[in-house]
Structures are given as structure tokens and as C-alpha cells.
Design a protein around this motif. Structure first.
Motif, short mmCIF file in Angstrom:
data_model
loop_
_atom_site.label_atom_id
_atom_site.label_comp_id
_atom_site.label_asym_id
_atom_site.label_seq_id
_atom_site.Cartn_x
_atom_site.Cartn_y
_atom_site.Cartn_z
N UNK A 1 0.83 -1.21 0.00
CA UNK A 1 0.00 0.00 0.00
C UNK A 1 0.87 1.25 0.00
N UNK A 2 1.95 1.22 0.78
CA UNK A 2 2.86 2.37 0.83
C UNK A 2 3.55 2.57 -0.51
N UNK A 3 3.93 1.47 -1.16
CA UNK A 3 4.52 1.58 -2.49
C UNK A 3 3.54 2.24 -3.47
N UNK A 4 2.27 1.88 -3.37
CA UNK A 4 1.26 2.48 -4.25
C UNK A 4 1.20 4.00 -4.03
N UNK A 5 1.23 4.42 -2.78
CA UNK A 5 1.21 5.86 -2.48
C UNK A 5 2.49 6.53 -3.01
N UNK A 6 3.59 5.81 -2.95
CA UNK A 6 4.83 6.36 -3.51
C UNK A 6 4.74 6.47 -5.03
N UNK A 7 4.09 5.50 -5.66
CA UNK A 7 3.88 5.58 -7.11
C UNK A 7 3.10 6.85 -7.48
N UNK A 8 2.24 7.29 -6.54
CA UNK A 8 1.42 8.48 -6.79
C UNK A 8 2.07 9.77 -6.32
N UNK A 9 3.33 9.67 -5.82
CA UNK A 9 4.07 10.89 -5.50
C UNK A 9 4.52 11.07 -4.07
N UNK A 10 4.01 10.27 -3.14
CA UNK A 10 4.45 10.39 -1.74
C UNK A 10 5.86 9.83 -1.60
#
Length: 199
Positions: free
Chosen positions: A103-112
């Protein structure tokens, strides 16, 4: 936190013949392992890497982090020295677990960034706990280490449990275009120590 020693076996690797030691944390139902090479019990200052599990980096060859590269370099350096240990702790994703890490990787994919992603999921930036190391060090009669780490919090954690950290040895490896931002956040927000002159 007290761990129960379960058993040990030989583990042949491309760096040499290590011993694999299994420990169980009954309170949390977690399993941890130690990879040792050569005489380490009561043998003066021991070269040690404390490594938190990273399935994506250690086993799936991810370039998003430097974890797998650090584990390999630690094993290589221990083999070169002829003795030492890797404490491999089952606390994936800085303690948030594998599915939350995805889930954190997904948020990183979106810019976090890696810290922002953890916080958006409701976690602290680093949830890891090193208290289980005390039982492991007591088992091996280790009270003095040369620690392979870029993270000063690991040094502090060991010193607080009475382990002498006679030297911190930088473990700077695995940099690539995919983890430049990640490593910058580790330095800027998590306090990891990097030599900017090394590539």
C-alpha cells in the motif's frame, strides 16, 4: 523481550559456509534468524549487521531500496573477515508488514515519499523494534560489536541495551536511479548517514 533458541544448521552460500540459527518470539509469534560465520561467542568485538526483513529487496531484487544489496555486502564483508553475524529480523516494511508496504509503495507511485506514505497509512515513519536483539546477543555471549549500518538509531538502540558499539561501519551500496529519492529521504528525514562522495 525474550526469544527462545530453536535450532541451528549449516547454510552454504556463495560467500562461504554460514550457520543458520532460529529463534522464536512467543509473545509476538515471530521467527527471527541469525547467520553466523566463524567463532563469535565471547570472541571480542564482532562484525554484525542488524537487517530487517525486506522481501521485495532481499528476495525479489527490487531496485526501489538498497536492502538486498546491503544484505549481500554484509555477508561478503563477514566472509572476508572470517567471522561475524547477520541478525535477520522479521519486521517487514520498517515494521508495518508486507501488505501495508505494498500500500505504501502504491502511495509512492502516486508521488508520496517513503515517510509520507507510512504516515498517510497511519503509521510512524519507522516502527521497528530492536529489543529482541538483546536475547540474541546474550545467547551468543556478544557484548561488543562493530556495526555495519548507516542508521544511528541502531547504534543508539544497542548502546541502550548495554552493547558496546566499538565502531560503526558504513554500508553504502546499491544506489541506482530508482532509489535516489528513497535514499535522500532516508538521509534527510530518517537521519541515515551517507557519504555523498560515494556512488
Amino acid at each position: 523481550m525474550s526469544l527462545d533458541f530453536i535450532q541451528k544448521s549449516q547454510l552454504p552460500t556463495r560467500w562461504g559456509m554460514f550457520e543458520l540459527h532460529g529463534f522464536h518470539d512467543a509473545a509476538k509469534d515471530k521467527e527471527h534468524i541469525v547467520l553466523s560465520l566463524g567463532p563469535i561467542s565471547g570472541a571480542g568485538s564482532v562484525l554484525v549487521r542488524i537487517h530487517s526483513e525486506c522481501l521485495t529487496g532481499d528476495s525479489l531484487f527490487s531496485l526501489r531500496c538498497d536492502c538486498g544489496s546491503q544484505l549481500e555486502e554484509a555477508m561478503r564483508l563477514i566472509a572476508k573477515e572470517g567471522r561475524g553475524a547477520v541478525l535477520y529480523l522479521r519486521q517487514e516494511g520498517r515494521g508495518i508488514g508486507l501488505l501495508n508496504k505494498i500500500k505504501a509503495y502504491h502511495l509512492q507511485d502516486e508521488g508520496a515519499d517513503t515517510v509520507e506514505a507510512n504516515e498517510q497509512l497511519g503509521f510512524d515513519p519507522d516502527m521497528r523494534d530492536y529489543s529482541m536483539c538483546q536475547s540474541i546477543f546474550e545467547h551468543f555471549e556478544i557484548d561488543n560489536v562493530r556495526l555495519l549500518t548507516n542508521n544511528p538509531k541502531k547504534v543508539q538502540a544497542l548502546e541502550e541495551m548495554g552493547i558496546v558499539v566499538s565502531e560503526r561501519i558504513a554500508l553504502q551500496t546499491g544506489q541506482n536511479p530508482h532509489n535516489e529519492a528513497y535514499l535522500a529521504v532516508k538521509a534527510g528525514k530518517l537521519g541515515h548517514l551517507f557519504d555523498k562522495n560515494k556512488s
